[in-house]
Design a protein around this motif. Structure first.
Motif, PDB file in Angstrom:
ATOM      1  N   ASP A   1     -42.404  -2.297  27.805  1.00 49.15           N
ATOM      2  CA  ASP A   1     -42.765  -2.855  29.108  1.00 49.15           C
ATOM      3  C   ASP A   1     -44.229  -2.550  29.416  1.00 49.15           C
ATOM      4  OD1 ASP A   1     -40.168  -3.785  29.592  1.00 49.15           O
ATOM      5  OD2 ASP A   1     -39.561  -1.855  30.446  1.00 49.15           O
ATOM      6  N   VAL A   2     -44.919  -3.529  29.998  1.00 53.80           N
ATOM      7  CA  VAL A   2     -46.287  -3.302  30.460  1.00 53.80           C
ATOM      8  C   VAL A   2     -46.234  -2.208  31.535  1.00 53.80           C
ATOM      9  CG1 VAL A   2     -48.245  -4.341  31.670  1.00 53.80           C
ATOM     10  CG2 VAL A   2     -47.052  -5.618  29.877  1.00 53.80           C
ATOM     11  N   GLY A   3     -47.162  -1.279  31.457  1.00 59.42           N
ATOM     12  CA  GLY A   3     -47.194  -0.159  32.397  1.00 59.42           C
ATOM     13  C   GLY A   3     -46.542   1.101  31.857  1.00 59.42           C
ATOM     14  N   ARG A   4     -45.774   0.964  30.770  1.00 55.97           N
ATOM     15  CA  ARG A   4     -45.112   2.130  30.179  1.00 55.97           C
ATOM     16  C   ARG A   4     -46.143   3.028  29.497  1.00 55.97           C
ATOM     17  NH1 ARG A   4     -40.966   1.662  25.132  1.00 55.97           N
ATOM     18  NH2 ARG A   4     -40.950   3.863  24.608  1.00 55.97           N
ATOM     19  N   THR A   5     -45.962   4.321  29.618  1.00 59.24           N
ATOM     20  CA  THR A   5     -46.825   5.271  28.935  1.00 59.24           C
ATOM     21  C   THR A   5     -46.168   5.655  27.620  1.00 59.24           C
ATOM     22  OG1 THR A   5     -47.680   6.103  31.024  1.00 59.24           O
ATOM     23  CG2 THR A   5     -47.947   7.527  29.106  1.00 59.24           C
ATOM     24  N   LEU A   6     -46.906   5.499  26.538  1.00 59.19           N
ATOM     25  CA  LEU A   6     -46.386   5.816  25.208  1.00 59.19           C
ATOM     26  C   LEU A   6     -47.018   7.111  24.710  1.00 59.19           C
ATOM     27  CD1 LEU A   6     -46.647   2.279  23.547  1.00 59.19           C
ATOM     28  CD2 LEU A   6     -44.637   3.343  24.580  1.00 59.19           C
ATOM     29  N   GLU A   7     -46.217   7.874  23.985  1.00 63.63           N
ATOM     30  CA  GLU A   7     -46.704   9.099  23.367  1.00 63.63           C
ATOM     31  C   GLU A   7     -46.895   8.862  21.893  1.00 63.63           C
ATOM     32  OE1 GLU A   7     -44.922  13.151  23.842  1.00 63.63           O
ATOM     33  OE2 GLU A   7     -43.803  12.078  25.402  1.00 63.63           O
TER      34      GLU A   7
END
Length: 124
Positions: free
Chosen positions: A41-47
């Motif tokens: 999803d756009v806006g999701r923070t990925l690690e």
């Protein structure tokens, strides 16, 4: 512009503090015909190193991992409509998502194209 690769066969093309991510041509060859992708999803923070997307082929489903940490700022809408773009242009039209980098120093641990080619040749 810099292009780097991971040992999980993702590529990342960096321009400033933004990066485009996809799977390598080698990865799509291993997968075979891609039939479905699940994008973040756009806006999701990925690690870095964590699951970011899923790609399914006639052979198997594979996770796509985030090569670096960042916030998803765009996904490739054409890929959801036509997953075979991964097969036809894994390192171009078949990109998965774009990130705004939160820790650019993470790029230092990734391979350049020459190192990635050596890595892939060692897989055979």
């Amino acid at each position: 512009m810099t292009v780097k690769f991971t040992k999980d066969h993702e590529w990342i093309r960096v321009e400033g503090d933004e990066a485009t991510v996809g799977v390598s041509d080698y990865a799509q060859q291993q997968l075979g015909d891609v039939v479905f992708v699940e994008l973040p999803d756009v806006g999701r923070t990925l690690e870095k190193g964590k699951e970011a997307a899923v790609v399914e082929s006639v052979k198997a489903a594979s996770e796509v991992f985030a090569p670096v940490s960042g916030e998803v700022i765009a996904v490739n809408p054409e890929l959801e409509a036509d997953p075979s773009l991964v097969n036809g242009g894994a390192e171009s039209a078949g990109w998965f998502f774009k990130l705004r980098l939160t820790n650019p120093s993470e790029l230092d641990g990734l391979m350049d194209e020459a190192a990635y080619k050596e890595f892939v040749e060692g897989q055979h």
